[in-house]
Design an enzyme around this catalytic site. Structure first.
Site, mmCIF file in Angstrom:
data_model
loop_
_atom_site.group_PDB
_atom_site.id
_atom_site.type_symbol
_atom_site.label_atom_id
_atom_site.label_comp_id
_atom_site.label_asym_id
_atom_site.label_seq_id
_atom_site.Cartn_x
_atom_site.Cartn_y
_atom_site.Cartn_z
ATOM 1 N N ARG A 85 8.399 -4.416 9.192
ATOM 2 C CA ARG A 85 8.323 -3.879 7.829
ATOM 3 C C ARG A 85 9.099 -4.753 6.853
ATOM 4 O O ARG A 85 8.690 -4.912 5.700
ATOM 5 C CB ARG A 85 8.847 -2.441 7.802
ATOM 6 C CG ARG A 85 7.942 -1.488 8.560
ATOM 7 C CD ARG A 85 8.565 -0.128 8.730
ATOM 8 N NE ARG A 85 8.700 0.566 7.464
ATOM 9 C CZ ARG A 85 9.487 1.618 7.278
ATOM 10 N NH1 ARG A 85 10.221 2.081 8.258
ATOM 11 N NH2 ARG A 85 9.536 2.186 6.104
ATOM 12 N N ARG A 127 12.081 8.697 12.318
ATOM 13 C CA ARG A 127 10.681 8.344 12.061
ATOM 14 C C ARG A 127 10.207 7.290 13.061
ATOM 15 O O ARG A 127 10.954 6.369 13.399
ATOM 16 C CB ARG A 127 10.551 7.784 10.633
ATOM 17 C CG ARG A 127 10.408 8.862 9.586
ATOM 18 C CD ARG A 127 10.603 8.362 8.177
ATOM 19 N NE ARG A 127 9.889 7.121 7.872
ATOM 20 C CZ ARG A 127 9.932 6.526 6.684
ATOM 21 N NH1 ARG A 127 10.629 7.050 5.695
ATOM 22 N NH2 ARG A 127 9.283 5.418 6.468
ATOM 23 N N ARG A 150 3.548 -1.385 -4.082
ATOM 24 C CA ARG A 150 4.117 -2.196 -3.014
ATOM 25 C C ARG A 150 3.407 -3.540 -2.883
ATOM 26 O O ARG A 150 3.779 -4.339 -2.031
ATOM 27 C CB ARG A 150 3.968 -1.443 -1.699
ATOM 28 C CG ARG A 150 5.280 -0.952 -1.104
ATOM 29 C CD ARG A 150 4.947 -0.259 0.202
ATOM 30 N NE ARG A 150 6.061 -0.052 1.059
ATOM 31 C CZ ARG A 150 6.660 1.136 1.239
ATOM 32 N NH1 ARG A 150 6.296 2.172 0.538
ATOM 33 N NH2 ARG A 150 7.625 1.245 2.116
HETATM 34 P P1 AMP Z 1 8.062 4.693 3.036
HETATM 35 O O1 AMP Z 1 8.218 6.142 3.310
HETATM 36 O O2 AMP Z 1 8.051 4.366 1.578
HETATM 37 O O3 AMP Z 1 9.060 3.849 3.803
HETATM 38 O O4 AMP Z 1 6.604 4.277 3.567
HETATM 39 C C1 AMP Z 1 6.280 4.391 4.951
HETATM 40 C C2 AMP Z 1 4.993 3.639 5.224
HETATM 41 O O5 AMP Z 1 3.905 4.224 4.471
HETATM 42 C C3 AMP Z 1 4.969 2.153 4.846
HETATM 43 O O6 AMP Z 1 5.556 1.326 5.835
HETATM 44 C C4 AMP Z 1 3.462 1.918 4.682
HETATM 45 O O7 AMP Z 1 2.809 1.806 5.939
HETATM 46 C C5 AMP Z 1 2.994 3.217 4.040
HETATM 47 N N1 AMP Z 1 3.051 3.138 2.551
HETATM 48 C C6 AMP Z 1 3.833 3.871 1.730
HETATM 49 N N2 AMP Z 1 3.623 3.537 0.445
HETATM 50 C C7 AMP Z 1 2.669 2.551 0.452
HETATM 51 C C8 AMP Z 1 2.037 1.778 -0.559
HETATM 52 N N3 AMP Z 1 2.330 1.914 -1.862
HETATM 53 N N4 AMP Z 1 1.117 0.854 -0.162
HETATM 54 C C9 AMP Z 1 0.800 0.702 1.127
HETATM 55 N N5 AMP Z 1 1.371 1.376 2.122
HETATM 56 C C10 AMP Z 1 2.301 2.313 1.804
#
Ligand code: AMP
Ligand code: ADP
Length: 214
Positions: A171, A160, A88
């Site tokens: 985000r 969520r 990311r």
């Molecule tokens: P997601 O389920 O992919 O939408 O991720 C939810 C949250 O988890 C994100 O908004 C970040 O706070 C954290 N997160 C997930 N993957 C990463 C990553 N590769 N690097 C940093 N934060 C992450």
């Protein structure tokens, strides 16, 4: 096969990654799911990650990289994986490239699921997640058979905390500044493939299968 899913939060990366994992028999690795499992289990990592996630911020690279590099050591990764939500940031992508290079490997495709910002808020406010098995639904577009109950495991679904509109906007900003540059990174490596994520779920998947091969 090693595939990375790129795209804004709510673009449909997880939805498509699960279908890819099923079809190509590779594990679906979602850093977001791993963080949420840690939060649910009350681990130290979960407590640290939650503070960032609830604010719509990224978890620091050191924590994320430690977690994912450990995950790659699991035996199910030997035939590849589909990565959802990782990398990311550019430092995460560079760390992944280096780790693979050390083993004489590289990723096959970075699939960018393109969805404009104006569609994202409704996608995320309608998303319902199962924190038990990781399944996701949408109250309008991808409904469950019984409202509020996971089709797969029967657990109760939740909105969520980070899918509330105020956090979603944050985000999206984080996505544009920190994650979108990965499109250029993987284009310059000749790995980028684009799909139109505004189509129906099955049409998006067909477009992905055309890229990855049947
Ligand atoms: P997601 O389920 O992919 O939408 O991720 C939810 C949250 O988890 C994100 O908004 C970040 O706070 C954290 N997160 C997930 N993957 C990463 C990553 N590769 N690097 C940093 N934060 C992450
Ligand atoms: P991401 O993993 O990129 O954050 P998700 O896969 O969780 O996104 O999808 C976000 C929301 O949009 C979910 O509620 C999901 O059910 C829904 N969704 C996914 N793909 C589509 C699609 N092609 N059309 C409409 N809604 C979709």
């Amino acid at each position: 096969m090693k595939v990375i899913m790129l795209g804004a939060p709510g673009a449909g990366k997880g939805t498509q990654a699960k279908k890819i994992a099923d079809k190509y028999q590779i594990p679906h690795i979602s850093t977001g799911d791993i963080f949420r499992a840690n939060i649910k289990n009350g681990t130290e990592l979960g407590t640290k990650a939650k503070a960032y996630m609830d604010q719509g911020l990224l978890v620091p690279d050191e924590l994320t990289l430690e977690l994912i590099m450990d995950r790659f050591k699991e035996p199910d990764c030997k035939n590849g994986y589909v990565l959802d939500g990782f990398p990311r940031t550019i430092p995460q992508a560079e760390a992944l490239t280096r780790a693979l290079e050390e083993q004489g490997e590289s990723i096959d495709y970075a699939v960018n699921v393109e969805v404009p910002d104006e569609n994202i808020i409704s996608r995320m406010s309608g998303r319902r997640a199962c924190l038990s098995c990781g399944a996701t639904y949408h109250i309008v577009h991808i409904p469950t058979k019984v409202e509020g109950v996971c089709d797969r495991c029967g657990e109760k679904l939740v909105l969520r905390d980070d899918d509330r509109p105020e956090t979603v906007e944050k985000r999206l900003g984080v996505y544009h500044s920190q994650t979108q540059p990965l499109i250029e990174y993987y284009t310059s490596q000749g790995k980028l493939a684009e799909v139109d994520g505004t189509q129906e779920m099955e049409a998006v998947f067909e477009a992905i299968v055309k890229i990855l091969g049947a």
